[in-house]
Design a protein around this motif. Structure first.
Motif, PDB file in Angstrom:
ATOM      1  N   ASP A  13       0.857  -1.185   0.000  1.00 26.46           N
ATOM      2  CA  ASP A  13       0.000   0.000   0.000  1.00 26.46           C
ATOM      3  C   ASP A  13       0.886   1.226   0.000  1.00 26.46           C
ATOM      4  N   LYS A  14       1.139   1.750  -1.188  1.00 24.63           N
ATOM      5  CA  LYS A  14       1.994   2.918  -1.278  1.00 24.63           C
ATOM      6  C   LYS A  14       1.260   4.064  -1.938  1.00 24.63           C
ATOM      7  N   ALA A  15       1.781   5.257  -1.756  1.00 25.20           N
ATOM      8  CA  ALA A  15       1.179   6.450  -2.336  1.00 25.20           C
ATOM      9  C   ALA A  15       1.611   6.575  -3.793  1.00 25.20           C
ATOM     10  N   LEU A  16       0.643   6.849  -4.641  1.00 24.84           N
ATOM     11  CA  LEU A  16       0.903   7.003  -6.065  1.00 24.84           C
ATOM     12  C   LEU A  16       0.691   8.451  -6.474  1.00 24.84           C
ATOM     13  N   THR A  17       1.447   8.886  -7.461  1.00 28.93           N
ATOM     14  CA  THR A  17       1.237  10.211  -8.036  1.00 28.93           C
ATOM     15  C   THR A  17      -0.030  10.172  -8.895  1.00 28.93           C
ATOM     16  N   THR A  18      -0.453  11.330  -9.330  1.00 24.94           N
ATOM     17  CA  THR A  18      -1.615  11.409 -10.213  1.00 24.94           C
ATOM     18  C   THR A  18      -1.376  10.597 -11.481  1.00 24.94           C
ATOM     19  N   GLU A  19      -0.205  10.749 -12.058  1.00 26.08           N
ATOM     20  CA  GLU A  19       0.124  10.023 -13.286  1.00 26.08           C
ATOM     21  C   GLU A  19       0.102   8.513 -13.058  1.00 26.08           C
ATOM     22  N   ASP A  20       0.684   8.063 -11.949  1.00 21.79           N
ATOM     23  CA  ASP A  20       0.706   6.632 -11.637  1.00 21.79           C
ATOM     24  C   ASP A  20      -0.708   6.099 -11.402  1.00 21.79           C
ATOM     25  N   ALA A  21      -1.530   6.884 -10.706  1.00 23.29           N
ATOM     26  CA  ALA A  21      -2.906   6.473 -10.426  1.00 23.29           C
ATOM     27  C   ALA A  21      -3.700   6.349 -11.731  1.00 23.29           C
ATOM     28  N   CYS A  22      -3.494   7.291 -12.642  1.00 23.14           N
ATOM     29  CA  CYS A  22      -4.175   7.236 -13.945  1.00 23.14           C
ATOM     30  C   CYS A  22      -3.766   5.994 -14.725  1.00 23.14           C
ATOM     31  N   GLN A  23      -2.493   5.680 -14.717  1.00 31.02           N
ATOM     32  CA  GLN A  23      -2.016   4.489 -15.415  1.00 31.02           C
ATOM     33  C   GLN A  23      -2.561   3.225 -14.766  1.00 31.02           C
ATOM     34  N   PHE A  24      -2.584   3.193 -13.443  1.00 33.73           N
ATOM     35  CA  PHE A  24      -3.068   2.025 -12.719  1.00 33.73           C
ATOM     36  C   PHE A  24      -4.535   1.744 -13.033  1.00 33.73           C
ATOM     37  N   LEU A  25      -5.343   2.803 -13.119  1.00 36.79           N
ATOM     38  CA  LEU A  25      -6.776   2.657 -13.383  1.00 36.79           C
ATOM     39  C   LEU A  25      -7.118   2.722 -14.872  1.00 36.79           C
ATOM     40  N   SER A  26      -6.153   3.061 -15.700  1.00 33.80           N
ATOM     41  CA  SER A  26      -6.369   3.233 -17.146  1.00 33.80           C
ATOM     42  C   SER A  26      -7.442   4.286 -17.426  1.00 33.80           C
ATOM     43  N   ILE A  27      -7.287   5.435 -16.768  1.00 35.01           N
ATOM     44  CA  ILE A  27      -8.213   6.555 -16.970  1.00 35.01           C
ATOM     45  C   ILE A  27      -7.394   7.825 -17.208  1.00 35.01           C
ATOM     46  N   SER A  28      -8.068   8.858 -17.677  1.00 31.96           N
ATOM     47  CA  SER A  28      -7.398  10.130 -17.911  1.00 31.96           C
ATOM     48  C   SER A  28      -7.262  10.910 -16.607  1.00 31.96           C
ATOM     49  N   ARG A  29      -6.399  11.899 -16.633  1.00 33.83           N
ATOM     50  CA  ARG A  29      -6.201  12.770 -15.464  1.00 33.83           C
ATOM     51  C   ARG A  29      -7.510  13.495 -15.134  1.00 33.83           C
ATOM     52  N   GLN A  30      -8.211  13.956 -16.169  1.00 32.32           N
ATOM     53  CA  GLN A  30      -9.473  14.670 -15.968  1.00 32.32           C
ATOM     54  C   GLN A  30     -10.495  13.768 -15.267  1.00 32.32           C
ATOM     55  N   THR A  31     -10.580  12.518 -15.681  1.00 32.22           N
ATOM     56  CA  THR A  31     -11.508  11.574 -15.057  1.00 32.22           C
ATOM     57  C   THR A  31     -11.124  11.328 -13.605  1.00 32.22           C
ATOM     58  N   LEU A  32      -9.836  11.191 -13.336  1.00 31.90           N
ATOM     59  CA  LEU A  32      -9.383  10.983 -11.961  1.00 31.90           C
ATOM     60  C   LEU A  32      -9.776  12.158 -11.080  1.00 31.90           C
ATOM     61  N   TYR A  33      -9.568  13.366 -11.569  1.00 35.69           N
ATOM     62  CA  TYR A  33      -9.943  14.551 -10.787  1.00 35.69           C
ATOM     63  C   TYR A  33     -11.453  14.620 -10.552  1.00 35.69           C
ATOM     64  N   LYS A  34     -12.240  14.198 -11.531  1.00 35.15           N
ATOM     65  CA  LYS A  34     -13.691  14.160 -11.351  1.00 35.15           C
ATOM     66  C   LYS A  34     -14.065  13.162 -10.248  1.00 35.15           C
ATOM     67  N   LEU A  35     -13.391  12.016 -10.225  1.00 34.59           N
ATOM     68  CA  LEU A  35     -13.663  11.012  -9.200  1.00 34.59           C
ATOM     69  C   LEU A  35     -13.277  11.522  -7.807  1.00 34.59           C
ATOM     70  N   VAL A  36     -12.208  12.284  -7.740  1.00 41.21           N
ATOM     71  CA  VAL A  36     -11.787  12.864  -6.458  1.00 41.21           C
ATOM     72  C   VAL A  36     -12.803  13.906  -6.014  1.00 41.21           C
ATOM     73  N   LYS A  37     -13.211  14.752  -6.936  1.00 39.26           N
ATOM     74  CA  LYS A  37     -14.173  15.815  -6.612  1.00 39.26           C
ATOM     75  C   LYS A  37     -15.505  15.237  -6.149  1.00 39.26           C
TER      76      LYS A  37
END
Length: 64
Positions: A13-37
């Protein structure tokens, strides 16, 4: 293969950057930010950047 990745990832269980999280989930940065919001994925601000726990991303992936 995805099941194996999820099982292996649960162990670390490690902390991932935004870029790493997007790659892990296979989603765009914009989609990731929407999920966070919308509070579907918890993100933690570190300075100007977000960090995501891999376990939180796995939990989202399993529930999605």
């Amino acid at each position: 293969m995805i099941k194996q990745l999820l099982q292996e990832s649960e162990a670390e269980d490690k902390a991932l950057t935004t870029e790493d999280a997007c790659q892990f989930l296979s989603i765009s940065r914009q989609t990731l930010y929407k999920l966070v919001k919308s509070k579907k994925i918890p993100g933690r601000k570190v300075g100007d950047n977000y960090r995501f726990l891999k376990s939180d991303l796995i939990r989202y992936f399993k529930n999605d």
